[in-house]
Design a protein around this motif. Structure first.
Motif, PDB file in Angstrom:
ATOM      1  N   GLN A  96       0.388  -1.000   0.087  1.00 26.19           N
ATOM      2  CA  GLN A  96       0.000  -0.221  -0.064  1.00 26.19           C
ATOM      3  C   GLN A  96       0.906   1.412  -0.044  1.00 26.19           C
ATOM      4  OE1 GLN A  96      -3.675   0.331  -0.129  1.00 26.19           O
ATOM      5  NE2 GLN A  96      -3.443  -2.059  -0.512  1.00 26.19           N
ATOM      6  N   LEU A  97       1.781   1.520   0.437  1.00 30.58           N
ATOM      7  CA  LEU A  97       3.283   2.407   0.969  1.00 30.58           C
ATOM      8  C   LEU A  97       3.909   2.586  -0.425  1.00 30.58           C
ATOM      9  CD1 LEU A  97       3.645   2.127   3.958  1.00 30.58           C
ATOM     10  CD2 LEU A  97       2.077   3.759   3.039  1.00 30.58           C
ATOM     11  N   ALA A  98       3.594   1.265  -1.125  1.00 28.47           N
ATOM     12  CA  ALA A  98       4.581   1.466  -3.050  1.00 28.47           C
ATOM     13  C   ALA A  98       5.093   2.095  -3.348  1.00 28.47           C
ATOM     14  CB  ALA A  98       4.927   0.027  -3.549  1.00 28.47           C
ATOM     15  N   GLU A  99       3.824   3.063  -3.756  1.00 27.39           N
ATOM     16  CA  GLU A  99       3.761   4.296  -4.572  1.00 27.39           C
ATOM     17  C   GLU A  99       4.714   5.820  -4.265  1.00 27.39           C
ATOM     18  OE1 GLU A  99       0.361   7.098  -4.542  1.00 27.39           O
ATOM     19  OE2 GLU A  99      -0.574   5.476  -3.392  1.00 27.39           O
ATOM     20  N   TYR A 100       5.499   5.300  -2.743  1.00 25.31           N
ATOM     21  CA  TYR A 100       6.061   6.486  -2.384  1.00 25.31           C
ATOM     22  C   TYR A 100       7.633   6.013  -2.711  1.00 25.31           C
ATOM     23  CZ  TYR A 100       1.455   7.650  -1.039  1.00 25.31           C
ATOM     24  OH  TYR A 100      -0.284   8.385  -0.715  1.00 25.31           O
ATOM     25  N   LYS A 101       7.456   5.148  -3.175  1.00 28.46           N
ATOM     26  CA  LYS A 101       8.528   4.428  -4.027  1.00 28.46           C
ATOM     27  C   LYS A 101      10.096   4.806  -2.620  1.00 28.46           C
ATOM     28  CE  LYS A 101       7.698   4.994  -8.284  1.00 28.46           C
ATOM     29  NZ  LYS A 101       7.313   2.945  -8.327  1.00 28.46           N
ATOM     30  N   PRO A 102       9.394   3.475  -1.317  1.00 27.01           N
ATOM     31  CA  PRO A 102      11.136   3.700  -0.316  1.00 27.01           C
ATOM     32  C   PRO A 102      12.270   2.352  -0.929  1.00 27.01           C
ATOM     33  CG  PRO A 102       9.063   2.312  -0.244  1.00 27.01           C
ATOM     34  CD  PRO A 102       8.276   3.143  -1.185  1.00 27.01           C
ATOM     35  N   LEU A 103      13.495   2.821  -0.253  1.00 22.65           N
ATOM     36  CA  LEU A 103      14.132   1.873  -0.800  1.00 22.65           C
ATOM     37  C   LEU A 103      13.730   0.702   0.131  1.00 22.65           C
ATOM     38  CD1 LEU A 103      17.053   1.187  -1.699  1.00 22.65           C
ATOM     39  CD2 LEU A 103      17.880   2.833  -0.225  1.00 22.65           C
ATOM     40  N   TRP A 104      13.944   0.633   1.196  1.00 24.36           N
ATOM     41  CA  TRP A 104      13.176  -0.494   2.065  1.00 24.36           C
ATOM     42  C   TRP A 104      12.243  -0.395   2.807  1.00 24.36           C
ATOM     43  CZ3 TRP A 104      19.178   1.016   3.507  1.00 24.36           C
ATOM     44  CH2 TRP A 104      19.113   1.493   4.870  1.00 24.36           C
ATOM     45  N   ILE A 105      12.009  -1.690   3.635  1.00 23.52           N
ATOM     46  CA  ILE A 105      11.033  -1.967   5.219  1.00 23.52           C
ATOM     47  C   ILE A 105      12.379  -2.347   5.474  1.00 23.52           C
ATOM     48  CG2 ILE A 105      10.616  -3.439   3.424  1.00 23.52           C
ATOM     49  CD1 ILE A 105       8.837  -1.035   6.598  1.00 23.52           C
ATOM     50  N   GLU A 106      12.450  -1.640   6.942  1.00 17.17           N
ATOM     51  CA  GLU A 106      12.619  -2.289   8.053  1.00 17.17           C
ATOM     52  C   GLU A 106      12.380  -2.419   8.994  1.00 17.17           C
ATOM     53  OE1 GLU A 106      15.958   0.280  11.225  1.00 17.17           O
ATOM     54  OE2 GLU A 106      15.634   0.669  10.105  1.00 17.17           O
ATOM     55  N   GLU A 107      12.468  -3.598   9.529  1.00 15.72           N
ATOM     56  CA  GLU A 107      11.810  -4.408  10.539  1.00 15.72           C
ATOM     57  C   GLU A 107      10.729  -4.991  10.332  1.00 15.72           C
ATOM     58  OE1 GLU A 107      13.796  -2.954  14.232  1.00 15.72           O
ATOM     59  OE2 GLU A 107      14.798  -3.873  14.268  1.00 15.72           O
ATOM     60  N   PRO A 108      10.040  -5.509   9.005  1.00 16.36           N
ATOM     61  CA  PRO A 108       8.911  -5.712   9.006  1.00 16.36           C
ATOM     62  C   PRO A 108       7.994  -6.366   9.953  1.00 16.36           C
ATOM     63  CG  PRO A 108       9.890  -7.195   7.870  1.00 16.36           C
ATOM     64  CD  PRO A 108      11.552  -6.040   8.028  1.00 16.36           C
ATOM     65  N   THR A 109       8.649  -7.894  10.481  1.00 13.01           N
ATOM     66  CA  THR A 109       8.555  -8.748  11.336  1.00 13.01           C
ATOM     67  C   THR A 109       9.570  -8.498  12.842  1.00 13.01           C
ATOM     68  OG1 THR A 109       6.479 -10.638  11.178  1.00 13.01           O
ATOM     69  CG2 THR A 109       9.347 -10.416   9.824  1.00 13.01           C
ATOM     70  N   SER A 110       8.893  -9.570  13.045  1.00 12.35           N
ATOM     71  CA  SER A 110       9.623 -10.752  14.522  1.00 12.35           C
ATOM     72  C   SER A 110      11.064 -10.977  13.864  1.00 12.35           C
ATOM     73  CB  SER A 110       9.694 -11.794  15.088  1.00 12.35           C
ATOM     74  OG  SER A 110      10.207 -12.951  15.921  1.00 12.35           O
ATOM     75  N   PRO A 111      12.322 -10.607  14.462  1.00 12.49           N
ATOM     76  CA  PRO A 111      13.657 -10.355  14.665  1.00 12.49           C
ATOM     77  C   PRO A 111      14.161 -11.620  14.480  1.00 12.49           C
ATOM     78  CG  PRO A 111      14.038  -9.254  17.113  1.00 12.49           C
ATOM     79  CD  PRO A 111      12.017  -9.261  16.188  1.00 12.49           C
ATOM     80  N   ASP A 112      13.189 -12.695  14.540  1.00 11.68           N
ATOM     81  CA  ASP A 112      14.424 -14.303  14.945  1.00 11.68           C
ATOM     82  C   ASP A 112      13.496 -14.794  13.644  1.00 11.68           C
ATOM     83  OD1 ASP A 112      15.413 -14.072  16.977  1.00 11.68           O
ATOM     84  OD2 ASP A 112      13.725 -13.622  18.694  1.00 11.68           O
ATOM     85  N   ASP A 113      12.034 -14.482  12.921  1.00 10.64           N
ATOM     86  CA  ASP A 113      11.691 -15.398  11.750  1.00 10.64           C
ATOM     87  C   ASP A 113      12.419 -14.861  10.711  1.00 10.64           C
ATOM     88  OD1 ASP A 113       9.663 -16.388  10.466  1.00 10.64           O
ATOM     89  OD2 ASP A 113       7.658 -14.895  10.403  1.00 10.64           O
ATOM     90  N   ILE A 114      13.147 -16.300  10.697  1.00  9.12           N
ATOM     91  CA  ILE A 114      14.612 -15.968   9.487  1.00  9.12           C
ATOM     92  C   ILE A 114      13.499 -16.246   8.076  1.00  9.12           C
ATOM     93  CG2 ILE A 114      15.988 -16.711   8.422  1.00  9.12           C
ATOM     94  CD1 ILE A 114      17.363 -16.916  10.708  1.00  9.12           C
ATOM     95  N   LEU A 147       8.209  -8.888  -1.908  1.00  7.62           N
ATOM     96  CA  LEU A 147       8.531  -7.132  -2.211  1.00  7.62           C
ATOM     97  C   LEU A 147       9.528  -6.812  -3.827  1.00  7.62           C
ATOM     98  CD1 LEU A 147       8.507  -5.641   0.802  1.00  7.62           C
ATOM     99  CD2 LEU A 147       6.701  -5.814  -0.415  1.00  7.62           C
ATOM    100  N   VAL A 148       9.684  -8.243  -4.743  1.00 10.93           N
ATOM    101  CA  VAL A 148      10.954  -8.151  -5.308  1.00 10.93           C
ATOM    102  C   VAL A 148      10.127  -7.156  -6.524  1.00 10.93           C
ATOM    103  CG1 VAL A 148      11.784  -8.926  -6.732  1.00 10.93           C
ATOM    104  CG2 VAL A 148      12.185  -9.551  -4.833  1.00 10.93           C
ATOM    105  N   PRO A 149       8.977  -7.434  -6.416  1.00  2.00           N
ATOM    106  CA  PRO A 149       8.517  -7.285  -7.679  1.00  2.00           C
ATOM    107  C   PRO A 149       7.870  -5.198  -7.305  1.00  2.00           C
ATOM    108  CG  PRO A 149       7.256  -8.781  -7.657  1.00  2.00           C
ATOM    109  CD  PRO A 149       8.615  -8.296  -6.458  1.00  2.00           C
ATOM    110  N   LEU A 150       8.096  -4.819  -6.655  1.00  2.99           N
ATOM    111  CA  LEU A 150       8.003  -3.705  -6.445  1.00  2.99           C
ATOM    112  C   LEU A 150       9.088  -2.715  -6.023  1.00  2.99           C
ATOM    113  CD1 LEU A 150       4.658  -4.000  -3.256  1.00  2.99           C
ATOM    114  CD2 LEU A 150       4.979  -3.794  -5.550  1.00  2.99           C
ATOM    115  N   GLY A 151      10.483  -3.663  -5.818  1.00  7.44           N
ATOM    116  CA  GLY A 151      11.542  -3.241  -6.341  1.00  7.44           C
ATOM    117  C   GLY A 151      11.664  -2.127  -4.823  1.00  7.44           C
ATOM    118  N   ILE A 152      11.122  -2.972  -3.523  1.00 10.54           N
ATOM    119  CA  ILE A 152      11.418  -3.055  -2.042  1.00 10.54           C
ATOM    120  C   ILE A 152      12.391  -3.667  -1.354  1.00 10.54           C
ATOM    121  CG2 ILE A 152      10.153  -2.288  -0.023  1.00 10.54           C
ATOM    122  CD1 ILE A 152       8.200  -1.222  -1.605  1.00 10.54           C
ATOM    123  N   GLY A 153      13.352  -3.288  -1.013  1.00 10.54           N
ATOM    124  CA  GLY A 153      14.473  -4.211  -0.399  1.00 10.54           C
ATOM    125  C   GLY A 153      13.942  -4.068   1.326  1.00 10.54           C
ATOM    126  N   VAL A 154      14.294  -5.161   2.551  1.00  9.67           N
ATOM    127  CA  VAL A 154      13.861  -5.442   3.035  1.00  9.67           C
ATOM    128  C   VAL A 154      15.675  -5.361   3.983  1.00  9.67           C
ATOM    129  CG1 VAL A 154      13.893  -7.182   5.032  1.00  9.67           C
ATOM    130  CG2 VAL A 154      12.439  -7.132   2.672  1.00  9.67           C
TER     131      VAL A 154
END
Length: 431
Positions: free
Chosen positions: A266-284, A294-301
Motif C-alpha cells: 500500500q505504501l509502494a507508490e511512495y518509492k521506499p528503498l527499504w522496509i526495515e524490521e517488518p516482522t519478528s527479528p527471529d523469523d528468518i 516485495l521484489v516486484p515492487l522494487g522494495i528491499g528488506v
C-alpha cells in the motif's frame, strides 16, 4: 605496549526523558526514554586511564541491564588489559559462555546487552591506550590480529577464518586512498530525526525543510501503527523531499508476515528503498517470504543478519556483542556482497557505529554503493567526543577511543532515579 590492570568496574543507569517530546517514538515503542547502562573501567595506570562503554535501552529495564553488567564484572576485574586483548577471542567466549549466565542468553537479550557494554568499554580502553580512535585502531591492525578478536564458533559453516583472512588481505589494496577519502568527505548518512511516529504534521514539515536546507538527501519514516495515517504521512514527506531523494520505511517489528506484505504494498507508490524490521527479528523464513513478495515492487528488506532474506544489512553497536561480533558480521556481509547500513540514534549509538562503518569501508567492503549510516540529531551534547556531521556525512573521529565517554555533569543529572532531572520529574508525577 598495552598495559594496565582493570582495578574497578562501575555501572550507572542513565536516562533521558525523550518521551516527553515524542522523540524516538515508533509503532512498537510509543514512549521511549532513551537511556543507557553506562560502564566505566578504571585501571591501575598512573595517568588514570579509563575505558567507557554503553549499551542502549529505552528506560524501564535499564536497571536489569545494570544488574547483568554487575553479574559479568568478575570476568574483567583484576585482569590485565594485555592479557585480554592478547586472547580477545578467549575473553569474548568467556563472557558469552558463563556456565550459569548463558542460560538466560545465550548471545541475546539482557545478558548480551550487558556483554556489549563491558566490551565496548574494553575497546575504548584499548584504543585510548594506543592513542587512536577505534576505527583507526582497527584499520591499522594486522589481519591475523584482527581475526583473533572474533569468535568463529557457530559461523564457520558460513565464514571460515581463512575466508575472512582472504577478505582482509584483499582489503589492503587501496586502503590508504580510502582512508584519505573518509578523512576528506566522510561516510554518507541518512536521517531519522524528521519523522518519528509521535510527531505532529507541523513538526514533521518543519524538520524536513530544515534537513533539506542542511543538505540531507536520505530520510527514514516510522510506520506501522495505522495504515491510513502512514499513507498520509508518506505522501506528505515524499511531496516535501521530492521524487529524487531517498525514502526508507521502518516498522520496528510491528507486523506479522502477510500483514507486512499487504501494508508495504500500500505504501509502494511512495518509492521506499527499504522496509526495515517488518516482522519478528527471529523469523528468518518470514523475512525471506516478505523479501520475495516485495521484489516486484522494487522494495528491499533491511534488518539484522538473515540468510537470503534481505537486501540491506543493519548492524548494531550494542545489541551485538560489541566490536568483536560486529567484525564477524561485516566480514560475512562482504562475502555475500550485502551492503551494510547500520542503524543508530539512541544514546551514543551514532558515536559508536560511525567507527564500524568507516572501518568497513576502508578495510573490508571498499564500497559505498547502496551504503549509508543512520543519524539522529539528539543527545550528542552529552558526550565528550560527539559525532561531527558535514554535508550529511559522518566525519571520522580524531580523538582516541570509541567516542563512548559521556560528560560527567550529564551523567550526574540524568542518573535514574537520583539525578536532578529525574527527581523533578518523579516529584511532578506524584503531584
Amino acid at each position: 605496549m598495552v598495559r594496565g590492570r582493570i582495578s574497578r568496574l562501575s555501572v550507572r543507569d542513565v536516562r533521558f526523558p525523550t518521551s516527553l517530546g515524542g522523540h524516538g517514538s515508533d509503532a512498537m515503542h510509543t514512549d521511549p526514554d532513551y537511556s543507557a547502562a553506562y560502564v566505566i573501567l578504571e585501571t591501575d595506570v598512573e595517568d588514570g586511564l579509563k575505558g567507557y562503554g554503553i549499551t542502549f535501552t529505552l528506560g524501564k529495564g535499564t536497571e536489569v541491564v545494570v544488574c547483568a553488567v554487575n553479574a559479568l564484572a568478575h570476568h574483567v576485574l583484576n585482569k590485565d588489559l594485555q592479557d585480554i586483548v592478547g586472547d580477545f577471542r578467549g575473553f569474548y567466549r568467556q563472557l558469552t559462555s558463563d556456565g550459569q549466565l548463558r542460560w538466560i542468553g545465550p548471545e541475546k537479550g539482557v545478558v548480551h546487552l550487558a556483554t556489549a557494554a563491558v566490551l565496548n568499554a574494553v575497546w575504548d580502553l584499548w584504543a585510548k591506550q594506543e592513542g587512536k580512535p577505534l576505527w583507526k585502531l582497527l584499520v591499522d591492525m594486522d589481519p591475523r590480529t584482527l581475526l583473533s578478536c572474533i569468535d568463529f564458533r557457530y559461523i564457520t559453516d558460513v565464514l571460515t577464518e581463512e575466508e575472512a583472512f582472504e577478505i582482509l588481505q584483499k582489503g589492503q589494496v587501496g586502503k590508504k586512498e580510502r582512508e584519505e577519502q573518509m578523512r576528506m568527505h566522510g561516510y554518507p548518512a541518512y536521517t531519522t530525526s524528521c519523522a518519528w511516529l509521535g510527531y505532529s504534521d507541523n513538526t514533521l514539515k518543519q524538520l524536513c525543510m530544515e534537513a533539506l536546507q542542511d543538505g540531507w538527501t536520505r530520510f527514514k519514516v516510522k510506520v506501522g501503527a495505522d495504515l491510513q495515517d502512514d499513507i498520509r504521512r508518506c505522501r506528505l514527506i515524499r511531496h516535501l523531499i521530492g521524487p529524487e531523494k531517498t525514502l526508507m520505511l521502518d516498522a520496528n517489528q510491528r507486523w506479522d508476515v502477510p500483514e507486512a506484505v499487504e501494508w508495504v504494498s500500500q505504501l509502494a507508490e511512495y518509492k521506499p528503498l527499504w522496509i526495515e524490521e517488518p516482522t519478528s527479528p527471529d523469523d528468518i523464513l518470514g523475512h525471506a517470504t516478505i523479501s520475495k513478495a516485495l521484489v516486484p515492487l522494487g522494495i528491499g528488506v533491511a534488518t539484522g543478519e538473515q540468510a537470503k532474506a534481505l537486501q540491506f544489512l543493519q548492524i548494531d553497536s550494542c545489541r551485538l556483542g560489541s566490536v568483536n561480533e560486529n567484525l564477524s558480521v561485516l566480514l560475512m556481509a562482504k562475502k555475500f556482497e550485502i551492503p551494510v547500513c547500520p542503524h543508530a540514534g539512541g544514546v551514543g549509538l551514532c558515536e559508536l557505529v560511525q567507527h564500524l562503518s568507516i572501518f568497513d569501508f576502508i578495510s573490508v567492503s571498499a564500497s559505498l554503493k547502496n551504503r549509508m549510516c543512520e543519524y539522529v540529531d539528539h543527545l550528542h551534547e552529552h558526550f565528550k567526543y560527539p559525532v561531527v556531521i558535514k554535508n550529511a556525512s559522518y566525519m571520522p573521529p580524531t580523538d582516541a577511543g570509541y567516542s563512548t565517554e559521556m560528560k560527567e555533569d550529564s551523567v550526574k543529572k540524568h542518573r535514574y532515579p537520583e539525578g536532578e532531572v529525574w527527581k523533578k520529574l518523579l516529584a511532578a508525577q506524584e503531584n
